[in-house]
Write an enzyme that holds these catalytic residues in place. Structure first.
Site, PDB file in Angstrom:
ATOM      1  N   GLY A  70       0.830  -1.218   0.000  1.00 42.50           N
ATOM      2  CA  GLY A  70       0.000   0.000   0.000  1.00 42.50           C
ATOM      3  C   GLY A  70       0.855   1.254   0.000  1.00 42.50           C
ATOM      4  O   GLY A  70       0.661   2.162   0.809  1.00 42.50           O
TER       5      GLY A  70
ATOM      6  N   THR B  88       1.117   3.421  -2.496  1.00 39.69           N
ATOM      7  CA  THR B  88       0.692   4.421  -3.492  1.00 39.69           C
ATOM      8  C   THR B  88       0.139   5.683  -2.838  1.00 39.69           C
ATOM      9  O   THR B  88      -0.177   6.648  -3.537  1.00 39.69           O
ATOM     10  CB  THR B  88      -0.409   3.837  -4.411  1.00 39.69           C
ATOM     11  OG1 THR B  88      -1.488   3.377  -3.591  1.00 39.69           O
ATOM     12  CG2 THR B  88       0.118   2.691  -5.254  1.00 39.69           C
TER      13      THR B  88
ATOM     14  N   ARG C 200      -2.685   0.710  -7.817  1.00 41.14           N
ATOM     15  CA  ARG C 200      -2.630   1.792  -8.812  1.00 41.14           C
ATOM     16  C   ARG C 200      -1.233   1.879  -9.432  1.00 41.14           C
ATOM     17  O   ARG C 200      -0.321   2.460  -8.854  1.00 41.14           O
ATOM     18  CB  ARG C 200      -3.058   3.112  -8.160  1.00 41.14           C
ATOM     19  CG  ARG C 200      -4.556   3.158  -7.902  1.00 41.14           C
ATOM     20  CD  ARG C 200      -4.981   4.313  -7.043  1.00 41.14           C
ATOM     21  NE  ARG C 200      -4.575   4.166  -5.657  1.00 41.14           N
ATOM     22  CZ  ARG C 200      -4.891   5.030  -4.687  1.00 41.14           C
ATOM     23  NH1 ARG C 200      -5.607   6.101  -4.971  1.00 41.14           N
ATOM     24  NH2 ARG C 200      -4.490   4.826  -3.440  1.00 41.14           N
TER      25      ARG C 200
ATOM     26  N   ASP D  50      -3.280  -6.889  -5.921  1.00 39.95           N
ATOM     27  CA  ASP D  50      -4.324  -6.669  -4.918  1.00 39.95           C
ATOM     28  C   ASP D  50      -4.077  -7.658  -3.775  1.00 39.95           C
ATOM     29  O   ASP D  50      -4.082  -8.874  -4.006  1.00 39.95           O
ATOM     30  CB  ASP D  50      -5.692  -6.928  -5.584  1.00 39.95           C
ATOM     31  CG  ASP D  50      -6.865  -6.576  -4.691  1.00 39.95           C
ATOM     32  OD1 ASP D  50      -6.766  -6.762  -3.456  1.00 39.95           O
ATOM     33  OD2 ASP D  50      -7.893  -6.129  -5.231  1.00 39.95           O
TER      34      ASP D  50
ATOM     35  N   ASN E 195       1.010  -2.518   5.498  1.00 39.41           N
ATOM     36  CA  ASN E 195       0.283  -1.250   5.611  1.00 39.41           C
ATOM     37  C   ASN E 195      -1.017  -1.210   4.814  1.00 39.41           C
ATOM     38  O   ASN E 195      -1.966  -0.533   5.205  1.00 39.41           O
ATOM     39  CB  ASN E 195       1.232  -0.128   5.147  1.00 39.41           C
ATOM     40  CG  ASN E 195       0.509   1.171   4.885  1.00 39.41           C
ATOM     41  OD1 ASN E 195       0.161   1.900   5.808  1.00 39.41           O
ATOM     42  ND2 ASN E 195       0.261   1.466   3.611  1.00 39.41           N
TER      43      ASN E 195
ATOM     44  N   TYR F 269     -14.609  -2.289  11.245  1.00 37.99           N
ATOM     45  CA  TYR F 269     -13.241  -1.767  11.114  1.00 37.99           C
ATOM     46  C   TYR F 269     -12.479  -2.017  12.426  1.00 37.99           C
ATOM     47  O   TYR F 269     -11.322  -2.466  12.405  1.00 37.99           O
ATOM     48  CB  TYR F 269     -13.256  -0.274  10.757  1.00 37.99           C
ATOM     49  CG  TYR F 269     -11.859   0.292  10.587  1.00 37.99           C
ATOM     50  CD1 TYR F 269     -11.010  -0.175   9.573  1.00 37.99           C
ATOM     51  CD2 TYR F 269     -11.358   1.276  11.448  1.00 37.99           C
ATOM     52  CE1 TYR F 269      -9.721   0.330   9.424  1.00 37.99           C
ATOM     53  CE2 TYR F 269     -10.077   1.781  11.302  1.00 37.99           C
ATOM     54  CZ  TYR F 269      -9.255   1.305  10.294  1.00 37.99           C
ATOM     55  OH  TYR F 269      -7.975   1.802  10.158  1.00 37.99           O
TER      56      TYR F 269
ATOM     57  N   PRO G 226      -2.018   4.207  15.017  1.00 36.98           N
ATOM     58  CA  PRO G 226      -2.230   5.658  14.967  1.00 36.98           C
ATOM     59  C   PRO G 226      -3.685   6.045  15.223  1.00 36.98           C
ATOM     60  O   PRO G 226      -4.608   5.278  14.946  1.00 36.98           O
ATOM     61  CB  PRO G 226      -1.853   6.031  13.519  1.00 36.98           C
ATOM     62  CG  PRO G 226      -1.284   4.795  12.893  1.00 36.98           C
ATOM     63  CD  PRO G 226      -1.848   3.636  13.673  1.00 36.98           C
ATOM     64  N   GLY G 227      -3.851   7.279  15.714  1.00 43.25           N
ATOM     65  CA  GLY G 227      -5.168   7.926  15.719  1.00 43.25           C
ATOM     66  C   GLY G 227      -5.387   8.526  14.337  1.00 43.25           C
ATOM     67  O   GLY G 227      -4.962   7.958  13.325  1.00 43.25           O
TER      68      GLY G 227
ATOM     69  N   THR H 267      -4.824  11.312   5.335  1.00 39.68           N
ATOM     70  CA  THR H 267      -4.311  10.677   4.111  1.00 39.68           C
ATOM     71  C   THR H 267      -5.519  10.560   3.178  1.00 39.68           C
ATOM     72  O   THR H 267      -6.464  11.340   3.287  1.00 39.68           O
ATOM     73  CB  THR H 267      -3.761   9.268   4.436  1.00 39.68           C
ATOM     74  OG1 THR H 267      -4.839   8.513   5.014  1.00 39.68           O
ATOM     75  CG2 THR H 267      -2.598   9.320   5.424  1.00 39.68           C
TER      76      THR H 267
HETATM   77  P1  NDP Z   1      -4.578   5.555   2.234  1.00 41.65           P
HETATM   78  O1  NDP Z   1      -5.949   5.343   1.705  1.00 41.65           O
HETATM   79  O2  NDP Z   1      -3.939   6.865   1.964  1.00 41.65           O
HETATM   80  O3  NDP Z   1      -3.604   4.397   1.731  1.00 41.65           O
HETATM   81  C1  NDP Z   1      -4.022   3.058   1.727  1.00 41.65           C
HETATM   82  C2  NDP Z   1      -3.052   2.222   0.913  1.00 41.65           C
HETATM   83  O4  NDP Z   1      -3.502   0.855   0.962  1.00 41.65           O
HETATM   84  C3  NDP Z   1      -2.999   2.643  -0.538  1.00 41.65           C
HETATM   85  O5  NDP Z   1      -1.674   2.644  -0.984  1.00 41.65           O
HETATM   86  C4  NDP Z   1      -3.797   1.554  -1.250  1.00 41.65           C
HETATM   87  O6  NDP Z   1      -3.238   1.324  -2.543  1.00 41.65           O
HETATM   88  C5  NDP Z   1      -3.529   0.335  -0.354  1.00 41.65           C
HETATM   89  N1  NDP Z   1      -4.572  -0.662  -0.509  1.00 41.65           N
HETATM   90  C6  NDP Z   1      -5.865  -0.596  -0.132  1.00 41.65           C
HETATM   91  N2  NDP Z   1      -6.530  -1.702  -0.507  1.00 41.65           N
HETATM   92  C7  NDP Z   1      -5.619  -2.493  -1.148  1.00 41.65           C
HETATM   93  C8  NDP Z   1      -5.703  -3.746  -1.788  1.00 41.65           C
HETATM   94  N3  NDP Z   1      -6.845  -4.442  -1.835  1.00 41.65           N
HETATM   95  N4  NDP Z   1      -4.584  -4.262  -2.349  1.00 41.65           N
HETATM   96  C9  NDP Z   1      -3.429  -3.583  -2.303  1.00 41.65           C
HETATM   97  N5  NDP Z   1      -3.286  -2.383  -1.715  1.00 41.65           N
HETATM   98  C10 NDP Z   1      -4.380  -1.838  -1.155  1.00 41.65           C
HETATM   99  O7  NDP Z   1      -4.694   5.292   3.805  1.00 41.65           O
HETATM  100  P2  NDP Z   1      -3.615   5.342   4.998  1.00 41.65           P
HETATM  101  O8  NDP Z   1      -2.267   5.598   4.490  1.00 41.65           O
HETATM  102  O9  NDP Z   1      -4.152   6.234   6.029  1.00 41.65           O
HETATM  103  O10 NDP Z   1      -3.752   3.859   5.541  1.00 41.65           O
HETATM  104  C11 NDP Z   1      -2.690   2.943   5.641  1.00 41.65           C
HETATM  105  C12 NDP Z   1      -2.955   1.986   6.781  1.00 41.65           C
HETATM  106  O11 NDP Z   1      -2.986   2.693   8.013  1.00 41.65           O
HETATM  107  C13 NDP Z   1      -4.290   1.236   6.690  1.00 41.65           C
HETATM  108  O12 NDP Z   1      -4.070  -0.101   7.114  1.00 41.65           O
HETATM  109  C14 NDP Z   1      -5.177   1.981   7.674  1.00 41.65           C
HETATM  110  O13 NDP Z   1      -6.188   1.164   8.185  1.00 41.65           O
HETATM  111  C15 NDP Z   1      -4.158   2.353   8.726  1.00 41.65           C
HETATM  112  N6  NDP Z   1      -4.525   3.482   9.586  1.00 41.65           N
HETATM  113  C16 NDP Z   1      -4.896   4.684   9.055  1.00 41.65           C
HETATM  114  C17 NDP Z   1      -5.246   5.729   9.889  1.00 41.65           C
HETATM  115  C18 NDP Z   1      -5.733   7.036   9.386  1.00 41.65           C
HETATM  116  O14 NDP Z   1      -6.363   7.789  10.154  1.00 41.65           O
HETATM  117  N7  NDP Z   1      -5.462   7.410   8.144  1.00 41.65           N
HETATM  118  C19 NDP Z   1      -5.142   5.584  11.346  1.00 41.65           C
HETATM  119  C20 NDP Z   1      -4.758   4.278  11.783  1.00 41.65           C
HETATM  120  C21 NDP Z   1      -4.436   3.280  10.935  1.00 41.65           C
HETATM  121  P3  NDP Z   1      -4.097   1.105  -3.886  1.00 41.65           P
HETATM  122  O15 NDP Z   1      -5.417   1.786  -3.695  1.00 41.65           O
HETATM  123  O16 NDP Z   1      -3.239   1.690  -4.957  1.00 41.65           O
HETATM  124  O17 NDP Z   1      -4.194  -0.376  -3.988  1.00 41.65           O
HETATM  125  C1  8X3 Z   2      -8.120   5.052  11.521  1.00 42.68           C
HETATM  126  C2  8X3 Z   2      -8.373   5.807  12.766  1.00 42.68           C
HETATM  127  O1  8X3 Z   2     -10.155   6.398  14.490  1.00 42.68           O
HETATM  128  O2  8X3 Z   2     -10.750   6.551  12.116  1.00 42.68           O
HETATM  129  O3  8X3 Z   2      -7.686   3.775  11.816  1.00 42.68           O
HETATM  130  O4  8X3 Z   2     -10.547   4.437  13.213  1.00 42.68           O
HETATM  131  S1  8X3 Z   2     -10.037   5.778  13.163  1.00 42.68           S
END
Ligand code: NDP
Ligand code: 8X3
Length: 252
Positions: free
Chosen positions: A9, A11, A35, A60, A87, A153, A183-184, A188
């Site tokens: 992940g 991208t 992507r 994927d 991630n 979730y 993380p909280g 992104t």
């Molecule tokens: P983004 O949406 O910015 O990034 C998510 C990434 O995951 C993208 O690169 C996407 O790539 C990839 N992804 C999603 N589904 C798939 C799939 N089926 N196959 C391959 N790649 C996939 O979100 P974040 O950077 O915020 O999230 C990253 C991680 O951190 C997640 O696990 C999220 O749950 C976790 N997180 C996020 C928080 C937040 O508040 N943002 C807080 C706590 C945890 P592509 O679409 O190109 O496949």
């Molecule tokens: C993402 C943070 O609080 O939206 O994992 O679930 S929250």
């Protein structure tokens, strides 16, 4: 020879920031995501900016056949992965359990739990055979607490929390570090994905306080990765200063 980090992940968001920061630390990086254009662009940027080798794998994580095919066909030297950042993940929807979409549940379970397991299942034996490696699992504050509309979730992230603990136990004799990252709110593409492009809901999520950035989380991951061989951070909860728990924000 540079160390190797595999970031799923990459991208967007936290994964992209991790790819950048590991490259900055002279790791060769394997970046993955669905992507392809974004992977290609990141590959070009990291190569020219940091002079490291970058391999882009377009698959994927929900599709085990694609995971196996892409990872098993890595050139032998690229299988010596030192750091795995599990991630790739998402939240889909924020609806009460009695009214949520089945397809949202399936997407979260298939990506955040099964996808993480599919990738780990291939990479962990390589790390164990070399008796070295560090796995970062992207959990969340949602893996520690449960909030309204977050039941599934939160369930998948609680599963990640348990998987991190289990991995640490099972891989103990192989000297593998496992760090659960929680993380909280991180600004992104997460909320645009969760709310399916609803900009109002996305903006409301981060309104009136300073959320974390992907770079903030990546900095913590780099901190953990750079610790001495005998030191591991098992579990790291990282929050915006203006967020006390999953539901309590100080918005101004
Ligand atoms: P983004 O949406 O910015 O990034 C998510 C990434 O995951 C993208 O690169 C996407 O790539 C990839 N992804 C999603 N589904 C798939 C799939 N089926 N196959 C391959 N790649 C996939 O979100 P974040 O950077 O915020 O999230 C990253 C991680 O951190 C997640 O696990 C999220 O749950 C976790 N997180 C996020 C928080 C937040 O508040 N943002 C807080 C706590 C945890 P592509 O679409 O190109 O496949
Ligand atoms: C993402 C943070 O609080 O939206 O994992 O679930 S929250």
């Amino acid at each position: 020879m540079n160390k190797i980090a595999l970031i799923t992940g990459a991208t967007s968001g936290i994964g992209k920031a991790c790819a950048e920061k590991f490259a900055e630390k002279h790791y060769n990086v394997i970046i993955t995501g669905r992507r392809k254009e974004r992977l290609d662009e990141l590959q070009k940027n990291l190569t020219s900016k940091y002079g490291v080798e970058v391999l882009a794998l377009n698959f994927d994580v929900r599709d085990n056949a694609q995971v196996e095919q892409n990872l098993n066909s890595l050139p032998t030297e690229w299988k010596n992965i030192d750091v795995l950042v599990n991630n790739a993940g998402l939240a889909a929807g924020k609806d009460p359990i009695q009214g949520a979409l089945l397809s949202d549940w399936e997407q979260m379970i298939d990506t955040d739990v099964k996808g993480l397991l599919y990738v780990s299942r291939i990479v962990l034996p390589w790390m164990c055979s070399r008796n070295t490696g560090h796995v970062f699992n992207l959990c969340s504050i949602a893996g520690k607490e449960v909030y309204a509309g977050g039941s599934v979730y939160c369930a998948v992230k609680h599963a990640v929390d348990a998987i991190s603990k289990g991995m640490r136990i099972d891989c103990l004799q192989h000297n593998i570090k496992v760090t659960n990252i929680c993380p909280g709110a991180v600004e992104t593409e997460f909320s645009m994905v969760r709310f399916k492009g609803d900009k109002e809901k996305n903006d409301a999520t981060y309104k009136g306080f300073k959320p974390l950035t992907g770079e903030d989380v990546a900095d913590s991951i780099i901190y953990c990765a750079m610790l001495p061989e005998h030191v591991n951070i098992n579990d790291l909860v990282i929050m915006p200063t203006a967020q006390a728990n999953s539901g309590l924000f100080f918005r101004q």
